[in-house]
Design a protein around this motif. Sequence first.
Motif, PDB file in Angstrom:
ATOM      1  N   ILE A   1       8.821 -13.868   1.838  1.00  0.00           N
ATOM      2  CA  ILE A   1       9.256 -13.553   0.480  1.00  0.00           C
ATOM      3  C   ILE A   1       9.060 -14.775  -0.426  1.00  0.00           C
ATOM      4  N   PHE A   2       9.486 -15.925   0.053  1.00  0.00           N
ATOM      5  CA  PHE A   2       9.396 -17.141  -0.766  1.00  0.00           C
ATOM      6  C   PHE A   2       7.951 -17.613  -0.928  1.00  0.00           C
ATOM      7  N   ALA A   3       7.060 -17.155  -0.015  1.00  0.00           N
ATOM      8  CA  ALA A   3       5.639 -17.519  -0.148  1.00  0.00           C
ATOM      9  C   ALA A   3       4.946 -16.724  -1.237  1.00  0.00           C
ATOM     10  N   ALA A   4       5.616 -15.705  -1.774  1.00  0.00           N
ATOM     11  CA  ALA A   4       5.078 -14.889  -2.882  1.00  0.00           C
ATOM     12  C   ALA A   4       3.670 -14.364  -2.565  1.00  0.00           C
ATOM     13  N   GLU A   5       3.552 -13.666  -1.421  1.00  0.00           N
ATOM     14  CA  GLU A   5       2.272 -13.099  -1.016  1.00  0.00           C
ATOM     15  C   GLU A   5       2.043 -11.755  -1.709  1.00  0.00           C
ATOM     16  N   PRO A   6       0.819 -11.472  -2.150  1.00  0.00           N
ATOM     17  CA  PRO A   6       0.550 -10.165  -2.761  1.00  0.00           C
ATOM     18  C   PRO A   6       0.591  -9.050  -1.719  1.00  0.00           C
ATOM     19  N   ILE A   7       0.969  -7.863  -2.145  1.00  0.00           N
ATOM     20  CA  ILE A   7       0.915  -6.668  -1.299  1.00  0.00           C
ATOM     21  C   ILE A   7      -0.394  -5.951  -1.622  1.00  0.00           C
ATOM     22  N   VAL A   8      -1.278  -5.877  -0.635  1.00  0.00           N
ATOM     23  CA  VAL A   8      -2.622  -5.335  -0.835  1.00  0.00           C
ATOM     24  C   VAL A   8      -2.726  -3.985  -0.141  1.00  0.00           C
ATOM     25  N   THR A   9      -3.226  -2.988  -0.876  1.00  0.00           N
ATOM     26  CA  THR A   9      -3.376  -1.645  -0.321  1.00  0.00           C
ATOM     27  C   THR A   9      -4.840  -1.255  -0.326  1.00  0.00           C
ATOM     28  N   ARG A  10      -5.316  -0.749   0.819  1.00  0.00           N
ATOM     29  CA  ARG A  10      -6.690  -0.269   0.923  1.00  0.00           C
ATOM     30  C   ARG A  10      -6.705   1.072   1.638  1.00  0.00           C
TER      31      ARG A  10
ATOM     32  N   GLU B   1      -7.402 -12.402   5.706  1.00  0.00           N
ATOM     33  CA  GLU B   1      -7.879 -11.543   6.780  1.00  0.00           C
ATOM     34  C   GLU B   1      -6.832 -11.391   7.881  1.00  0.00           C
ATOM     35  N   THR B   2      -5.895 -12.312   7.952  1.00  0.00           N
ATOM     36  CA  THR B   2      -4.834 -12.250   8.965  1.00  0.00           C
ATOM     37  C   THR B   2      -3.468 -12.308   8.291  1.00  0.00           C
ATOM     38  N   PRO B   3      -3.089 -11.256   7.580  1.00  0.00           N
ATOM     39  CA  PRO B   3      -1.803 -11.260   6.885  1.00  0.00           C
ATOM     40  C   PRO B   3      -0.636 -11.205   7.860  1.00  0.00           C
ATOM     41  N   PHE B   4       0.545 -11.534   7.390  1.00  0.00           N
ATOM     42  CA  PHE B   4       1.744 -11.495   8.221  1.00  0.00           C
ATOM     43  C   PHE B   4       2.016 -10.082   8.720  1.00  0.00           C
ATOM     44  N   SER B   5       1.783  -9.104   7.846  1.00  0.00           N
ATOM     45  CA  SER B   5       2.028  -7.706   8.195  1.00  0.00           C
ATOM     46  C   SER B   5       0.865  -6.856   7.711  1.00  0.00           C
ATOM     47  N   ARG B   6       0.423  -5.910   8.571  1.00  0.00           N
ATOM     48  CA  ARG B   6      -0.603  -4.944   8.163  1.00  0.00           C
ATOM     49  C   ARG B   6      -0.290  -3.634   8.881  1.00  0.00           C
ATOM     50  N   GLU B   7       0.010  -2.595   8.107  1.00  0.00           N
ATOM     51  CA  GLU B   7       0.435  -1.326   8.695  1.00  0.00           C
ATOM     52  C   GLU B   7      -0.232  -0.145   8.004  1.00  0.00           C
ATOM     53  N   LEU B   8      -0.377   0.939   8.763  1.00  0.00           N
ATOM     54  CA  LEU B   8      -0.772   2.215   8.171  1.00  0.00           C
ATOM     55  C   LEU B   8       0.472   2.808   7.523  1.00  0.00           C
ATOM     56  N   CYS B   9       0.381   3.154   6.246  1.00  0.00           N
ATOM     57  CA  CYS B   9       1.579   3.634   5.555  1.00  0.00           C
ATOM     58  C   CYS B   9       1.197   4.382   4.288  1.00  0.00           C
ATOM     59  N   GLY B  10       1.863   5.488   4.070  1.00  0.00           N
ATOM     60  CA  GLY B  10       1.624   6.263   2.857  1.00  0.00           C
ATOM     61  C   GLY B  10       2.716   6.100   1.818  1.00  0.00           C
ATOM     62  N   GLY B  11       3.666   5.173   2.065  1.00  0.00           N
ATOM     63  CA  GLY B  11       4.788   5.020   1.147  1.00  0.00           C
ATOM     64  C   GLY B  11       4.494   4.109  -0.024  1.00  0.00           C
ATOM     65  N   THR B  12       5.492   3.917  -0.862  1.00  0.00           N
ATOM     66  CA  THR B  12       5.355   3.045  -2.037  1.00  0.00           C
ATOM     67  C   THR B  12       5.894   1.660  -1.698  1.00  0.00           C
ATOM     68  N   HIS B  13       5.279   0.626  -2.273  1.00  0.00           N
ATOM     69  CA  HIS B  13       5.620  -0.737  -1.898  1.00  0.00           C
ATOM     70  C   HIS B  13       5.694  -1.647  -3.120  1.00  0.00           C
ATOM     71  N   ALA B  14       6.358  -2.809  -2.890  1.00  0.00           N
ATOM     72  CA  ALA B  14       6.410  -3.850  -3.920  1.00  0.00           C
ATOM     73  C   ALA B  14       5.004  -4.375  -4.173  1.00  0.00           C
ATOM     74  N   ARG B  15       4.830  -5.030  -5.303  1.00  0.00           N
ATOM     75  CA  ARG B  15       3.512  -5.574  -5.642  1.00  0.00           C
ATOM     76  C   ARG B  15       3.314  -6.971  -5.044  1.00  0.00           C
ATOM     77  N   ASN B  16       4.431  -7.664  -4.783  1.00  0.00           N
ATOM     78  CA  ASN B  16       4.383  -9.014  -4.251  1.00  0.00           C
ATOM     79  C   ASN B  16       5.637  -9.219  -3.410  1.00  0.00           C
ATOM     80  N   THR B  17       5.525  -9.975  -2.320  1.00  0.00           N
ATOM     81  CA  THR B  17       6.712 -10.187  -1.480  1.00  0.00           C
ATOM     82  C   THR B  17       7.847 -10.844  -2.262  1.00  0.00           C
ATOM     83  N   ALA B  18       7.503 -11.622  -3.287  1.00  0.00           N
ATOM     84  CA  ALA B  18       8.542 -12.282  -4.081  1.00  0.00           C
ATOM     85  C   ALA B  18       9.434 -11.279  -4.796  1.00  0.00           C
TER      86      ALA B  18
END
Length: 887
Positions: free
Chosen positions: A625-634, A667-684
């Motif tokens: 959270i404090f690293a303020a990583e972007p949430i990327v969806t593909r 290429e090696t994010p902390f978390s990568r999951e298959l998901c159809g839900g809604t998410h934050a834009r950034n961990t921060a």
Amino acid sequence: MSTPDYKTMTTAQIREDFLAFFEAKGCTRYPSSSLVPDDPSLLLANAGMNQFKEYYQGTKTMDGPGACSCQKCLRTNDIDNIGDPRHLSFFEMLGNFSFGGYSKADAIAWAWEFITSPEHLGLPPERLHMTVFTDDDEAAELWCAQGVAADHITRLGEEDNFWAAGPTGPCGPCSEIYFDQGEEFGCGSPDCAPGCDCDRYLEFWNLVFTQYDRQEDGSLPELPHRNVDTGMGLERIAAIMQHKGTNYDGDLLSSLITVGERLSGASYGVDAARDRSLRIVADHARAVTFMISDGILPSNEGRGYVLRRLLRRAVYHGRLMGVRGAFLTTYVDEVTRLMGQTYPALVESHALIEGIVRAEEGHFGTTLDAGEQSLASELSGLAADAELAGAVAFKLHDTYGFPIDLTREISDAAGHEVDMAGFDACMADQRERARAAANRDAWGSFNNVWSELSARLVPTQFDGYDHDELEGCRVLALVVDGASVDCAHAGDAVEVVLDRTPLYAEMGGQCADTGALAAPHATLRVTDVQVKEGLYAHAATLEEGSVSVGERVVASIDRGRRELVRRNHTATHLLDAALKAVLGPHVSQAGSLVAPDHLRFDFTHFEALTPDELERIEGMVNAEIFAAEPIVTRVMPLAEAKASGAVALFGEKYGDVVRVVSAGASETPFSRELCGGTHARNTADLGLFKIVSESSVGSNARRIEAVTSMGALEYVDEQLAVLTQAAHLLKCRPTDLVERIESVRDQARDSAKKLRDALTGAGAGAPAAAGGAERTLDCGAYTCVIVRRDGLDSQGLRELWDSIREKADGPVACVIATRTPEGKVALLAAGTDAAVRAGFGSGDLIRKISGLVGGRGGGRPNMAQAGGSDASGIDAALDAAATELSH
């Protein structure tokens, strides 16, 4: 009969040859569906047709002539027969299906070609026999047209050769294909023929022709189109193609039996009872492995109970074979080696399967020991030559998973028979309940308003990932009180179907959005959204005006609520990754709830988390959270997503194209999951993550509840307020609380010890407790002290007995009663070894008097305890003890 002159094929070869054959006929190859069916009327997938039910009903259509599959199946309605040479719990069913595509004539011609052609099975025609329904001249003629001799066609009645979904509805005749194993397998009767109960004629393929629609009056009009549903047991045909006599002699199950031989030191084929146990463990271990790989976890109900029962039965039969300690993971390894290439989920979930099996096996070993103790207690209370009640034997079976064979063996050694009639009656009641649950009509009832709407409407398009509001959403349907209506009015509770919507429906643990629908002449408040048959049903209250089908509305979400939900959903992904990093790869999500105010995350693990583990997990999430990583969806193909390392939910079914959510752009994010839900834009956006609780939700699953964002801030404020109040009450600063609490605790312990010493007489010159009473009985070879001392707890009773024993000059016993500080009753009876040898029995005495205080209890001859709720009966209980000891 001489050695068969046809070729040998492995199970894998047969499976692939079958599917490729029907693909060449134009059928679409379908992968096996999960053992957890989409059909709510089924407990477990039990036939190849399960996943094609809607095609048979006509609610879905399929391009091409039909389908083929190799389906994982599980049936346990005849569990007591599993272990004989024929019956299995888990099996694979080869099937080819037509939904108005190819004809009955095609199905019979293709079946004959596949089983007799040298390019395929190449079975000798003279060893093949067919059965047809008594009145099905068409099937008989079609078989004759393939060259089947008339004396190789047997007509059987409705019980054997007619399939029906129920008293009314789709039905039709069957035609079964049998293989003649030879006279040595037969019963010797001159009338022996297909359908006989002996093993000579082995049925291996059933062709069902669903062509009629049975009416209430019994008439059989033709269905709009004829269907074909076939099923060939892979284990059966494998045994035939490998020239073996039973399902268990085929290559897969014989390999598992070899595992049992190695573990037990036994040899298969020497002892009938040992052979049965070897078969049961082989079958059940395979079933358990596949069930867990499909997301089923042990529990006390539903599918989880079936899994637990199979696993426990395997453990018991392992004991019968002489195998001690954990052993089932050896079978898991072998199942994965044998079948992992065909069913990759076995490999992907291997660590999890092993962990669950190991934990459940260990837990049941303890339970089995407890069952033995319970049985010993029951037997000790029986008169000579008395039977053990059938209800007691059933309780041992049902509560402890204690097998009846073991109950009978132990009871016989103690000189008691078991009331098997009573046990069988209890089992029959349970089987009937299980049969009703597990064998409900596979077709179910789909003819409701939502299936009708789904048949004529396109699925709702969710367009809420990037939009909080959408204009021009068309009302496709309105449902009021379960009925489709054209118009709804003010005050109605209505379910609204739109062509597209920004409101997220409850799925994957994420709660539904709330919001509003604004029509030209109406305002609707949306309180829930559910997916029904592919349609988004917006549950709404029509606050004013009216709305009609075909109108356009503006659909909007509650933005503030959605934002909180987004943050908590992203937190579950970060938490999942942290759990795997700290606890290991066996961790898998077993359920979740994502709400605006908190999140709940269930996961597979086998013991409580330590404070250090919880601290590390919370720290890892907050670091992201404090690293303020972007949430990327593909959006990408499923195969590409899995290759990228994306985590798939355990037991979840996915389409060919999936949505992948990553915390971090690398290429090696902390978390990568298959998901159809809604998410934050950034961990921060999550602000702060705090774990609120960690608890058990079963023998193999844990639960973490946590908060983020505003919920985390509120939680921290609440905790600080509690600390401030506690410091105020203890008259110290919050920073001095620990030291102050330790001081108060030490003072309380000292006071409690002084009080206990006073009550038990342990202190020097301690007076008798107020209200105390004491008497001594001369019981001949020993003395018994009967005491009442109110205010003690169970520990105090034992300390008082220690004091009595230390002061006694010879053999002594006691019966002590107290009214506890909570107003309950505690009883204790105890005796020295010499008193017990002289006839004093604590357990028997406690059992006789505990009912007088509204309780029950027991124990060993030298010490027993009981609790009760009726303090008014204490004196009566002590008097009864004195009377009993005076006899």
